[in-house]
Design an enzyme around this catalytic site. Sequence first.
Site, short mmCIF file in Angstrom:
data_model
loop_
_atom_site.label_atom_id
_atom_site.label_comp_id
_atom_site.label_asym_id
_atom_site.label_seq_id
_atom_site.Cartn_x
_atom_site.Cartn_y
_atom_site.Cartn_z
N SER A 127 95.71 86.45 93.48
CA SER A 127 95.98 86.75 94.89
C SER A 127 96.71 85.61 95.61
O SER A 127 96.61 84.44 95.25
CB SER A 127 94.64 87.00 95.57
N ARG A 181 95.94 84.79 98.62
CA ARG A 181 95.09 84.40 99.75
C ARG A 181 95.13 82.88 99.97
O ARG A 181 94.70 82.11 99.12
CB ARG A 181 93.66 84.93 99.57
N ASP A 212 94.88 97.82 105.57
CA ASP A 212 94.56 98.55 104.34
C ASP A 212 93.46 97.90 103.50
O ASP A 212 92.86 98.56 102.67
CB ASP A 212 95.83 98.70 103.48
N HIS A 213 93.20 96.62 103.71
CA HIS A 213 92.23 95.92 102.84
C HIS A 213 90.80 95.97 103.39
O HIS A 213 89.86 96.13 102.63
CB HIS A 213 92.62 94.45 102.68
N ASP A 237 100.91 88.85 100.40
CA ASP A 237 100.12 89.56 99.40
C ASP A 237 100.87 89.43 98.08
O ASP A 237 102.09 89.61 98.03
CB ASP A 237 99.97 91.04 99.76
N ARG A 244 94.19 94.26 88.40
CA ARG A 244 93.43 93.03 88.11
C ARG A 244 92.03 93.38 87.61
O ARG A 244 91.37 94.24 88.19
CB ARG A 244 93.29 92.18 89.39
C1 MIC Z 1 94.51 91.10 95.85
O1 MIC Z 1 94.93 92.07 95.24
O2 MIC Z 1 93.89 90.17 95.31
C2 MIC Z 1 94.76 91.02 97.35
C3 MIC Z 1 93.49 91.22 98.00
O3 MIC Z 1 95.63 92.05 97.73
C4 MIC Z 1 95.38 89.66 97.64
C5 MIC Z 1 95.51 89.34 99.06
C6 MIC Z 1 94.23 88.91 99.70
O4 MIC Z 1 93.43 88.23 99.07
O5 MIC Z 1 94.06 89.25 100.85
C7 MIC Z 1 96.74 89.43 97.00
O6 MIC Z 1 97.04 90.05 96.01
O7 MIC Z 1 97.49 88.56 97.45
FE1 SF4 Z 2 95.20 96.16 97.70
FE2 SF4 Z 2 95.68 93.91 96.34
FE3 SF4 Z 2 94.47 95.99 95.19
FE4 SF4 Z 2 96.99 96.17 95.78
S1 SF4 Z 2 96.08 94.77 94.33
S2 SF4 Z 2 95.44 97.73 96.16
S3 SF4 Z 2 97.12 95.02 97.69
S4 SF4 Z 2 93.67 94.75 96.87
#
Ligand code: MIC
Ligand code: SF4
Length: 661
Positions: A541, A543, A64-65, A119, A379
């Site tokens: 995140s 990550r 999905d990302h 995540d 975010r």
């Molecule tokens: C995000 O919303 O920052 C992400 C991308 O979903 C991350 C995960 C990632 O960096 O792959 C998260 O929320 O953990």
């Molecule tokens: Fe995707 Fe993270 Fe955004 Fe949710 S917050 S839609 S998991 S990138």
Amino acid sequence: MGLNVVQKILKDHLVEGELVPGQEIAIKIDQTLTQDATGTMADLQFEQMGVDRVKTEISLSYIDHKTIQMGFEDADDHRYLQTFAAKYGLYLSKAGNGICHQVHIERFGRPGKTLLGSDSHTPTGGGIGMIAIGAGGLDVAAAMAGMPFYLPAPKVVGIKLTGKLQPFVSAKDVILKVLSILTTKGNVGWIAEYFGPGVKTLSVPERATITNMGAELGVTTSVFPSDETTKAFLEAQGRGDQWVEIKADPDAEYDKVIEINLSELEPMVAQPHSPDNVTTVRELAGLKVDQVCVGSCTNSSYKDLMTVAKILEGRRVHPDLDMIVAPGSKQVLRMITQEGGLDALLHAGIRLMENACGFCIGAGQAPRNNAVSVRTNNRNFYGRSGTVTAGIYLVSPETAAACALAGEFMDPRDLPERFGVQYPDIQVPDKFLIDDGLVIPPAEDPDSVEIYKGPNIKDPPGGEPLPKDIVGEATIKVGDKITTDHIMPAGQRLKYRSNVPKYAEFVFETTDPTFPSRALENKEKGIHNIIVAGDSYGQGSSREHAALCPMYLGVKAVVAKTIERIHRANLVNFGILPLYYKNPDDYDKIDQGDKLVIKDVRKALIEDRGEIIMRNETKGIDIPLTYNLSERERKTILLGGTMAVAKTQAGKSFKEIEITE
Ligand code: MIC
Ligand code: SF4
């Protein structure tokens, strides 16, 4: 004394320790989820664990990302994930099926279960009565291999809801209100539990919006009870048999209680660049808007999108702005298509995006310079949208739709008077459209599956044991609230998630692009790199690349005022020492480039001295530091991280592991 929901579920899953706040406990994990931006690393690490099949009740691998697929890297990664899932027993949710958290709530989440996801928004599952926790990929890989998950036993903040939301005020306004009270700092070690008479007025998708964005509080997770509303939702998803009731006992207690009267709430907005920079929409009325984006795992449910569609129906979005809509899942997209919502949106002039993360992670739809971008996601960190000069404002779908019509900030409660729009009051349907055609079950004959790895997939580098002394430099000094988006940008760089040496070239890209080359130069000369930080380092995140890539660049310690939960765990997993100033003001006594020495750091950890002295040689002063590491964590760092433990100490408990100086 009675138990609250958190205590009930944790008690049911406890495998080590006691539920005494702050003490390390281990819990059994029933379900895991990974997504394609964190999943390749998690899967590569799982492969190194030598386990032939996942040991959970169900493990999901979502795509999905990284669906933008500019170049071969993303598609290669997806092929790897699919072959891995087939071989090791995971269900694969293909690109096009939707955002992991939205799909998980719809199709897989179960009340009373535990879910660990690579995540940070995994707590979305709390909306359906699960203990759902975000973690680094390595922790999720370990859970897939059947190992428990370690966490400090939480304190529980009870959030008492009374009253009922008024028309045009919605779940997003509830969590923005909570963020304005609890802020994004200082909530490490807490879980939020919602209770009170207002709970029954909120549907499961609304609850999921609230628990989703609980991630921004920095709490371990958030949870709602599993009640009749949960049952009705599961029945509408054809999963009524999976319902169990989980409610707090009448005499349950909380470590702290805050109360929110839903009837008194008004539309809220989080202003740039932090989700807790909250004010009322009224306050910003009239501010011109350049872009409106609806979607993300926070607000992309059927109700969210149908509400926007009904508000826009028969009208047009303001000509001076661009409006983007990205549905949360295939289920949502098909339902709004069948019910005419999509047509209303298209007529209004929206641009339809894939049901994926997209704009939320800065993968496309970067706004223009200095833009005011109004979004329904969770975010608004500096630079995350892809345009560092843009300001991102986080709002509800109702507010987003109102702004789209007006071309400026507008309180959606003024829609009837200004645009003749009546409140749509969309309800959760009695029956959702069920189509799991894009969920691929594991292979029946795993031996026949060959794992595919494209040239962009490089094995994760291993860590090194903690040196006797850390002799290094404050290679970078950063301020408060440094997010993992600052440390390890996503957006355009996402395609390098499976290639640590390449991705490491972008560490701190938007803060100080010279950091990676300076750090590598130090590493080659045998100088250790130290990151000096303020409050709430590593927000956002999950990550693990924000620890893994610095480890690759030779970072040995992070010295901060406070460090957020998931990032701190990731640092430990990759053998980087998280340290704190004993006197927070000592942060001011270090400048970037100062020579820093922590003598006998190994010995200090082995003896668990609790306090460590760091000498600032440049300034000629000693700075006392502290740490808060369990025995497991100290030994993990001493040995060079979790993979090193798995490789060299297999089969031993942490008590049995002996460490030499
Ligand atoms: C995000 O919303 O920052 C992400 C991308 O979903 C991350 C995960 C990632 O960096 O792959 C998260 O929320 O953990
Ligand atoms: Fe995707 Fe993270 Fe955004 Fe949710 S917050 S839609 S998991 S990138």
